[in-house]
Every structure is written in C-alpha cells, then in structure tokens.
Write a protein that holds these residues in place. Structure first.
Motif, PDB file in Angstrom:
ATOM      1  N   ARG A 180      52.276 -62.529 -52.964  1.00 31.63           N
ATOM      2  CA  ARG A 180      52.885 -62.502 -54.294  1.00 31.63           C
ATOM      3  C   ARG A 180      51.912 -62.972 -55.377  1.00 31.63           C
ATOM      4  NH1 ARG A 180      58.873 -64.768 -55.596  1.00 31.63           N
ATOM      5  NH2 ARG A 180      58.815 -64.109 -57.748  1.00 31.63           N
ATOM      6  N   GLY A 181      51.728 -62.136 -56.396  1.00 32.34           N
ATOM      7  CA  GLY A 181      50.856 -62.520 -57.516  1.00 32.34           C
ATOM      8  C   GLY A 181      49.374 -62.417 -57.214  1.00 32.34           C
ATOM      9  N   ARG A 182      49.017 -61.931 -56.015  1.00 30.78           N
ATOM     10  CA  ARG A 182      47.596 -61.892 -55.652  1.00 30.78           C
ATOM     11  C   ARG A 182      46.947 -60.597 -56.122  1.00 30.78           C
ATOM     12  NH1 ARG A 182      45.850 -66.359 -52.412  1.00 30.78           N
ATOM     13  NH2 ARG A 182      43.908 -65.195 -52.585  1.00 30.78           N
ATOM     14  N   THR A 183      45.786 -60.737 -56.731  1.00 30.06           N
ATOM     15  CA  THR A 183      45.038 -59.563 -57.189  1.00 30.06           C
ATOM     16  C   THR A 183      43.824 -59.363 -56.275  1.00 30.06           C
ATOM     17  OG1 THR A 183      43.889 -60.990 -58.715  1.00 30.06           O
ATOM     18  CG2 THR A 183      45.736 -59.744 -59.613  1.00 30.06           C
ATOM     19  N   GLY A 184      42.942 -58.441 -56.675  1.00 30.34           N
ATOM     20  CA  GLY A 184      41.781 -58.155 -55.842  1.00 30.34           C
ATOM     21  C   GLY A 184      42.182 -57.327 -54.632  1.00 30.34           C
ATOM     22  N   THR A 185      41.381 -57.401 -53.585  1.00 28.49           N
ATOM     23  CA  THR A 185      41.674 -56.643 -52.360  1.00 28.49           C
ATOM     24  C   THR A 185      42.392 -57.552 -51.373  1.00 28.49           C
ATOM     25  OG1 THR A 185      39.714 -55.282 -52.695  1.00 28.49           O
ATOM     26  CG2 THR A 185      40.679 -55.268 -50.482  1.00 28.49           C
ATOM     27  N   VAL A 186      43.581 -57.152 -50.997  1.00 24.35           N
ATOM     28  CA  VAL A 186      44.380 -57.920 -50.031  1.00 24.35           C
ATOM     29  C   VAL A 186      44.659 -57.001 -48.846  1.00 24.35           C
ATOM     30  CG1 VAL A 186      46.561 -59.125 -49.628  1.00 24.35           C
ATOM     31  CG2 VAL A 186      45.473 -59.268 -51.880  1.00 24.35           C
ATOM     32  N   ILE A 187      44.447 -57.504 -47.646  1.00 22.44           N
ATOM     33  CA  ILE A 187      44.724 -56.702 -46.441  1.00 22.44           C
ATOM     34  C   ILE A 187      45.707 -57.447 -45.559  1.00 22.44           C
ATOM     35  CG2 ILE A 187      43.746 -55.619 -44.379  1.00 22.44           C
ATOM     36  CD1 ILE A 187      41.189 -55.157 -45.860  1.00 22.44           C
ATOM     37  N   LEU A 188      46.852 -56.804 -45.321  1.00 24.78           N
ATOM     38  CA  LEU A 188      47.821 -57.353 -44.372  1.00 24.78           C
ATOM     39  C   LEU A 188      47.586 -56.676 -43.035  1.00 24.78           C
ATOM     40  CD1 LEU A 188      51.284 -58.446 -44.257  1.00 24.78           C
ATOM     41  CD2 LEU A 188      51.051 -56.152 -43.344  1.00 24.78           C
ATOM     42  N   LEU A 189      47.525 -57.481 -41.982  1.00 18.89           N
ATOM     43  CA  LEU A 189      47.385 -56.930 -40.632  1.00 18.89           C
ATOM     44  C   LEU A 189      48.563 -57.409 -39.808  1.00 18.89           C
ATOM     45  CD1 LEU A 189      43.590 -57.754 -40.238  1.00 18.89           C
ATOM     46  CD2 LEU A 189      44.568 -55.452 -40.531  1.00 18.89           C
ATOM     47  N   THR A 190      49.266 -56.504 -39.155  1.00 18.86           N
ATOM     48  CA  THR A 190      50.356 -56.923 -38.269  1.00 18.86           C
ATOM     49  C   THR A 190      49.827 -56.856 -36.843  1.00 18.86           C
ATOM     50  OG1 THR A 190      51.244 -54.674 -38.065  1.00 18.86           O
ATOM     51  CG2 THR A 190      52.145 -56.037 -39.817  1.00 18.86           C
TER      52      THR A 190
END
Ligand code: BGC
Length: 257
Positions: A121-131
């Motif tokens: 939440r509220g995070r900018t830039g490159t975010v990667i979620l891995l499940t």
C-alpha cells in the motif's frame, strides 16, 4: 461495496463476497476441494457451487493459476492441460447464468490486493510480489501499475524451472530444512533482483504466515523484503477487485455530469 471473488487453486477452490471498502471478506469463505483431474468442466462446477453457496447474483472475479489474456487461459503448469486455450471467462459466465465473469492470474490478483490493502500500500517504484506455494506466482508493479502475467516462477535457476527448486512444494517434496530452502529462495530472489532491481519484494503464499522461519535466513538482497499481509485471502480479494471493473456503474456512482 461488496463484490464476489473466487480463487481457483490446485487443491481448493474458495470464494466469498468481499467488502471492497475494507479489503476483507464480508463473510466466511466457502471452500471445495479441487477435483482431480482439475479439468475445466469439473472446476467450473465447483466455482458454481462456491458462488451458489452465498446466493450471489452479481458479477464474479475468478483467479486462475496460469497465464490469462482476454479471459482465455493460456498455460496450466500445475493444472489439467485441458485449460490451455479455453475461454474460461465465457465458460464460467455461461455456467453462472450469463453474469459477467472476469478471470485473471492468481498472483496478479494477490498482488493487486496487497498493493491496495496490504504490504504494498502506497509503495511506488518497482514492487514484485512472489507467491510461494505449489508453484511460484509473480506480480510486477511499477508505480502501482501491474504488468500482468509476468510468470517469474518459470525463470531458469541452475538448469531447473525456478518453481521446482524454490516453491513450498519443492521444500515439502525434498523434505528440505528451512535453512536449505531459504538458501534456494535467496538464490531465486538474487536472480529476480538482477533482472528487475525492484525496490520491494512482497512474499506471499502460505509461508507468509511464518516469516520468522525463513526471512531472517535470507541475506545479500538489496531490495526490502516483507511478508504479504492478506495471506490466504489475497486471491479472493484481488478477484473481487477485478470484478469491479465489469460492474455497470449506477447513477449514484457515476456522479453528476
Ligand atoms: C503458474 C503461474 C501461477 C503460479 C502460482 C505457476 O506455475 O505458471 O501462472 O501464478 O504457478 O499458482
């Protein structure tokens, strides 16, 4: 506002109405076991059962553990190969009496939910979620916008499909200790970091409930690493969010003009 989300997985198909103001389930979810083999016809029957359990008659969002473009399922690494090329959105819509159905990749759904209500939440830039689960799913965001169907679980790691080495299933099948498995996850994260230089990794899947078991064992990664917050319900919440896009706006929602 409430909308309905269903998460199709290799072992269970679960769904619930979702309260989109809170980003949480509005009622306790209903789960049925995934039929084996997990064919489109058998799974569609289970989706109908889950939706009917709640008497829901609005649009439905559904996740699928494979690539989905324009409602068509394109890959099925851990599902019956009969899914490949099926217009799953049309199939499920027909089985649910013609209501709108939106289908999207399971990790993308979880990612969108985490970015809106959880760890991203509220995070900018490159975010990667891995499940990390039966396979490895991925959702890539740049300044909050999803690049769908990234499929980073199938990167090659030491000559292997990465999810065959670093998923939770790989840990269980190989009876790996947390230490050995964490080393594999670390190598995998280093590889993804080399390719994308993310600012943040969000780790989801069942293990996000036990971050203390393996996160302290991972080092040498520049990006911040945090566990997912929505855990098991991220897929359902993200599926319901996708259904929102299909819901005809009422006059009140459209506002004046
Ligand atoms: C599939 C992905 C999916 C992931 C998690 C992988 O095997 O290719 O599409 O997101 O498993 O279910």
């Amino acid at each position: 506002m409430q909308l309905f989300g269903v998460d199709i997985g290799g072992t269970g198909i679960k769904g619930a109405p979702v309260d989109l103001d809170r980003g949480d389930l509005a009622q306790e979810r209903h789960k049925v076991l995934t039929p084996q083999p997990a064919t489109p016809d058998g799974v569609a029957g289970c989706v109908v059962e889950v939706v009917r359990h709640f008497d829901w008659d609005g649009p439905v969002g559904v996740t699928f553990p494979g690539v989905v473009t324009g409602g068509v399922t394109r890959t099925a690494a851990n599902m019956d190969k009969g899914w490949i090329g099926v217009d799953t959105a049309a199939l499920l819509s027909e089985r649910l009496g013609g209501r709108p159905v939106t289908v999207l990749n399971d990790a993308d759904a979880a990612g969108v939910a985490e970015m809106t209500y959880g760890a991203g939440r509220g995070r900018t830039g490159t975010v990667i979620l891995l499940t990390l689960g039966t396979g490895i799913g991925s959702a890539v965001f740049t300044d909050g916008r999803l690049v769908p169907n990234s499929e980073l679980g199938h990167l090659e790691l030491k000559g292997h499909d990465a999810e065959k080495r670093a998923s939770v299933k790989a840990k269980e099948d190989g009876e790996l200790t947390w230490e050995r498995w964490a080393r594999r996850v670390q190598k995998y994260l280093a590889h993804v970091e080399m390719l994308f230089s993310p600012d943040l990794f969000i780790l989801g899947g069942g293990v996000s409930r036990k971050p203390e078991k393996f996160l302290p064992l991972i080092d040498g990664i520049r990006a911040e690493i945090v566990p997912a917050k929505l855990q098991n319900n991220a897929g359902i919440v993200g599926a319901a969010m996708a259904a929102k896009a299909t819901k005809p706006a009422t006059a009140a929602e459209e506002g004046p003009g």
